[in-house]
Write an enzyme that holds these catalytic residues in place. Structure first.
Site, mmCIF file in Angstrom:
data_model
loop_
_atom_site.group_PDB
_atom_site.id
_atom_site.type_symbol
_atom_site.label_atom_id
_atom_site.label_comp_id
_atom_site.label_asym_id
_atom_site.label_seq_id
_atom_site.Cartn_x
_atom_site.Cartn_y
_atom_site.Cartn_z
ATOM 1 N N HIS A 35 34.269 -78.131 13.147
ATOM 2 C CA HIS A 35 33.862 -79.235 12.284
ATOM 3 C C HIS A 35 34.786 -80.439 12.471
ATOM 4 O O HIS A 35 35.948 -80.286 12.848
ATOM 5 C CB HIS A 35 33.753 -78.812 10.813
ATOM 6 C CG HIS A 35 35.044 -78.636 10.078
ATOM 7 N ND1 HIS A 35 35.139 -77.929 8.903
ATOM 8 C CD2 HIS A 35 36.314 -79.074 10.322
ATOM 9 C CE1 HIS A 35 36.380 -77.958 8.468
ATOM 10 N NE2 HIS A 35 37.109 -78.641 9.304
ATOM 11 N N ASP A 50 36.803 -87.611 4.073
ATOM 12 C CA ASP A 50 36.102 -86.661 3.213
ATOM 13 C C ASP A 50 36.874 -86.381 1.921
ATOM 14 O O ASP A 50 38.045 -86.766 1.798
ATOM 15 C CB ASP A 50 35.817 -85.347 3.976
ATOM 16 C CG ASP A 50 37.024 -84.823 4.748
ATOM 17 O OD1 ASP A 50 38.149 -85.277 4.487
ATOM 18 O OD2 ASP A 50 36.834 -83.951 5.607
HETATM 19 P P1 PGA Z 1 43.979 -78.566 9.890
HETATM 20 O O1 PGA Z 1 42.471 -78.945 9.557
HETATM 21 O O2 PGA Z 1 44.633 -79.829 10.326
HETATM 22 O O3 PGA Z 1 44.520 -78.076 8.582
HETATM 23 O O4 PGA Z 1 43.960 -77.530 10.963
HETATM 24 C C1 PGA Z 1 41.693 -79.547 10.520
HETATM 25 C C2 PGA Z 1 40.294 -79.698 10.005
HETATM 26 O O5 PGA Z 1 39.798 -78.797 9.318
HETATM 27 O O6 PGA Z 1 39.665 -80.703 10.333
#
Ligand code: PGA
Length: 241
Positions: free
Chosen positions: A137, A67
């Site tokens: 998500h 993304d």
């Molecule tokens: P993080 O994000 O590794 O910063 O916890 C995970 C995500 O939002 O997919």
């Protein structure tokens, strides 16, 4: 589903890097689905160490990121392109032509989604690295009544903006839109490697992997994947597995 319980974040990063390194060693032209966020930083650090010690070579590896924020280019320190360069690509011998990230600066959203779909179709993903958002998500596939199959442009959920605002001066600077790979493209990866660290992830992991399948927790759909590997530290997996 295979679960690896790591004792802490350092150990989690070591296990994840070992899995990715094994993939690249066995298949030097592997297509790695890559992710950003706090969780994979340690894994990328270990991969860089393996490259520097001569144990790993990226010259045939293809990287496809999940993304990107809409409106941010690779020179913006908040962009995911910048993150990937900074944490991995600038430190290993990956061929820049083999690195793929949605172009946050594209003028034509639909053309950009189509272009990215073609990249993914041409480069079937061998292993997809994933984190899990506090709302469940994966990539920027946010909880909703319906999920999109392919690359699309999405409005970020309030929970995501709240979580990600720590990287910006304030929440108004957090882009509200992003490109993300779709759920079908993630599910088509031959293997999925999901990382979760810290007690703040325990509740959403329980919902995703101990509850029913629901698009309101996009990660729950991963229960259907035939080759899912979860690496979590004790704090994240407590009361889940
Ligand atoms: P993080 O994000 O590794 O910063 O916890 C995970 C995500 O939002 O997919």
């Amino acid at each position: 589903m295979k679960i690896y319980k790591a004792k802490d974040y350092e150990h989690l990063s070591q296990i994840a890097a070992n899995i990715l390194a094994a993939q690249v060693t066995l298949k030097p032209d592997s297509v790695l689905g890559l992710s950003t966020g706090q969780t994979p930083i340690g894994t990328y650090k270990k991969l860089v160490e393996k490259y520097k010690s001569g144990d790993l070579c990226f010259n045939k590896v293809v990287g496809i990121n999940l993304d990107e924020y809409y409106g941010l280019g690779a020179d913006n320190p908040q962009s995911y392109a910048y993150f990937m360069n900074n944490n991995l690509f600038n430190h290993v011998n990956i061929n820049t032509e083999n690195v793929h990230i949605p172009n946050g600066l594209s003028q034509d959203i639909f053309a950009e989604c189509t272009r990215y779909d073609e990249v993914i179709a041409k480069n079937p993903i061998d292993i997809q690295l994933l984190g899990i958002g506090s709302n469940g998500h994966i990539g920027f596939n946010e909880p909703d009544a319906e999920l999109k199959l392919n690359t699309h442009y999405i409005t970020l959920a309030k929970a995501t903006i709240d979580t990600n605002k720590r990287y910006f001066k304030n929440e108004y600077e957090v882009p509200k839109m992003a490109y993300t790979m779709g759920i079908k493209q993630i599910m088509h990866a031959k293997k999925i490697l999901l990382l979760a660290s810290g007690e703040s992830k325990a509740e959403i992991l329980r919902k995703a992997f101990k509850g029913s399948l629901t698009t309101n927790v996009p990660a729950s759909l991963l229960q259907m994947h035939r080759n899912l590997i979860i690496v979590g530290d004790e704090a994240a997996l407590k009361g889940v597995f």
